[in-house]
Design an enzyme around this catalytic site. Structure first.
Site, PDB file in Angstrom:
ATOM      1  N   LYS A  53      28.085  16.481  91.093  1.00 47.61           N
ATOM      2  CA  LYS A  53      26.644  16.754  91.089  1.00 47.61           C
ATOM      3  C   LYS A  53      25.864  15.448  91.258  1.00 47.61           C
ATOM      4  CE  LYS A  53      27.273  20.965  88.425  1.00 47.61           C
ATOM      5  NZ  LYS A  53      27.319  21.651  87.126  1.00 47.61           N
ATOM      6  N   GLN A  97      25.877  20.351  80.966  1.00 49.25           N
ATOM      7  CA  GLN A  97      27.144  20.911  81.454  1.00 49.25           C
ATOM      8  C   GLN A  97      27.812  21.746  80.352  1.00 49.25           C
ATOM      9  OE1 GLN A  97      28.302  20.381  84.719  1.00 49.25           O
ATOM     10  NE2 GLN A  97      29.778  21.961  84.176  1.00 49.25           N
ATOM     11  N   ASP A 120      19.432  25.162  86.071  1.00 49.26           N
ATOM     12  CA  ASP A 120      20.574  26.088  86.051  1.00 49.26           C
ATOM     13  C   ASP A 120      20.107  27.542  85.901  1.00 49.26           C
ATOM     14  OD1 ASP A 120      23.032  24.957  86.543  1.00 49.26           O
ATOM     15  OD2 ASP A 120      23.327  24.254  84.480  1.00 49.26           O
TER      16      ASP A 120
END
Ligand code: NAD
Length: 288
Positions: A53, A97, A120
């Site tokens: 990422k 994460q 997200d």
């Protein structure tokens, strides 16, 4: 032979568009979009995802800020960091994460992220916006799946879509996005009875179960499209891991189109994360 839906190439096109949007923001407002990536602990798969990422941010000109915290970080310390990132004007997207260590309540942490920075799309506010069609930030993998489907169909209206898997991060948001596009959606899961027969009715099958070769050739109607979200690591003959999807790809030559694993949904997930970060930045400056 089924058309192979090339996620790598589509992701490259999306990245080029995102890089262009970044240049325009820099030129017009002198603002570079910024993404904070928070990793707690040393889960090997998470380390790989975070590194990818961060590299992807560099490719399109997004500033990335990595926060690597030890596995024994307290929930309170993590929440303090998130509060700081929420008010930092150089940060437009925040990604924590998952999975988080067991002593941390992921729901509390993800719920503490400012919904306008929740790239997200996991915050309950964004989940609610998605389910009411109110235009929040949409989870990256489901967004990528929709963009892949758009390369096959101009219009999804009335298509019979069977989604295999009902997780909050993949199956359910995909179902919501499909309903917004007037598809007829059946969501299935591990307890679903007669799944092969249900799947055989589908114009589109979206497999997101994490079960290798679950979807066999006889589950797939002639001319159907198959999107394989599943990723499972299995050791090859040299003892190294290779990635396999949920679909017996060698058995679906009679399909209209299908995504490979790897090279299908995976690359689109990261490209959509970058696009979401730019969208969040554009909204922050009132440009979208
Ligand atoms: P999850 O474990 O949270 O959910 C799996 C879902 O599949 C559950 O609803 C379960 O009921 C269903 N399921 C499992 N086995 C089944 C079976 N045999 N028959 C029918 N249904 C079954 O997983 P998740 O986070 O939704 O991820 C699903 C898969 O997608 C995993 O392989 C994951 O690695 C992959 N994934 C890929 C990407 C990507 O970028 N390509 C992103 C996220 C997840």
């Amino acid at each position: 032979m089924a058309e192979i839906i090339d996620g790598k190439t589509l992701a490259r096109h999306l990245d080029a568009q995102t890089a262009n949007d970044v240049r325009q923001m820099m030129g017009g407002h002198g603002i570079r979009p910024g993404l904070a990536v928070v990793l707690v602990g040393h889960d090997p798969a998470s380390e790989v995802y975070v590194a990818r990422k961060v590299q992807a941010c560099e490719r399109v000109g997004i500033d990335s800020f990595e926060h690597r915290l030890p596995a024994d970080t307290s929930q309170e310390a993590l929440l303090t960091l998130i509060t700081r990132l929420n008010i930092d004007p150089t940060i437009h997207g925040i990604l924590v994460q998952v999975p988080l260590p067991a002593h941390i309540d992921a729901g509390v942490v993800l719920g503490a992220i400012d919904p306008s920075k929740d790239v997200d799309g996991f915050h309950p506010v964004n989940v609610g916006r998605l389910s009411t069609g109110a235009g929040g930030l949409v989870p990256c993998t489901p967004l990528g799946v929709m963009k892949l489907l758009d390369t096959v169909y101009q219009d999804l209206t009335g298509l019979n879509v069977v989604v295999i898997g009902k997780s909050n991060i993949v199956g359910k948001p995909i179902a919501m996005l499909l309903l917004e596009r007037e598809a007829t959606v059946t969501v299935t899961h591990i307890e679903t009875r007669g799944l092969p027969d249900i799947a055989r009715q589908a114009d589109v099958i979206i497999a997101a179960a994490g079960s290798p070769r679950l979807v066999r050739g006889f589950w797939v109607k002639e001319g159907a499209t198959v999107i394989d979200v599943g990723i499972t690591r299995v050791p090859n003959e040299h003892g190294k891991d290779r990635l396999v999807g949920d679909v017996a790809f060698d058995e679906i030559a009679h399909a209209r189109a299908a995504t490979p694993v790897p090279g299908g949904v995976g690359p689109m997930t990261i490209a959509c994360l970058l696009a979401n970060t730019v969208l969040a930045a554009q909204r922050a400056i009132g440009g979208a």
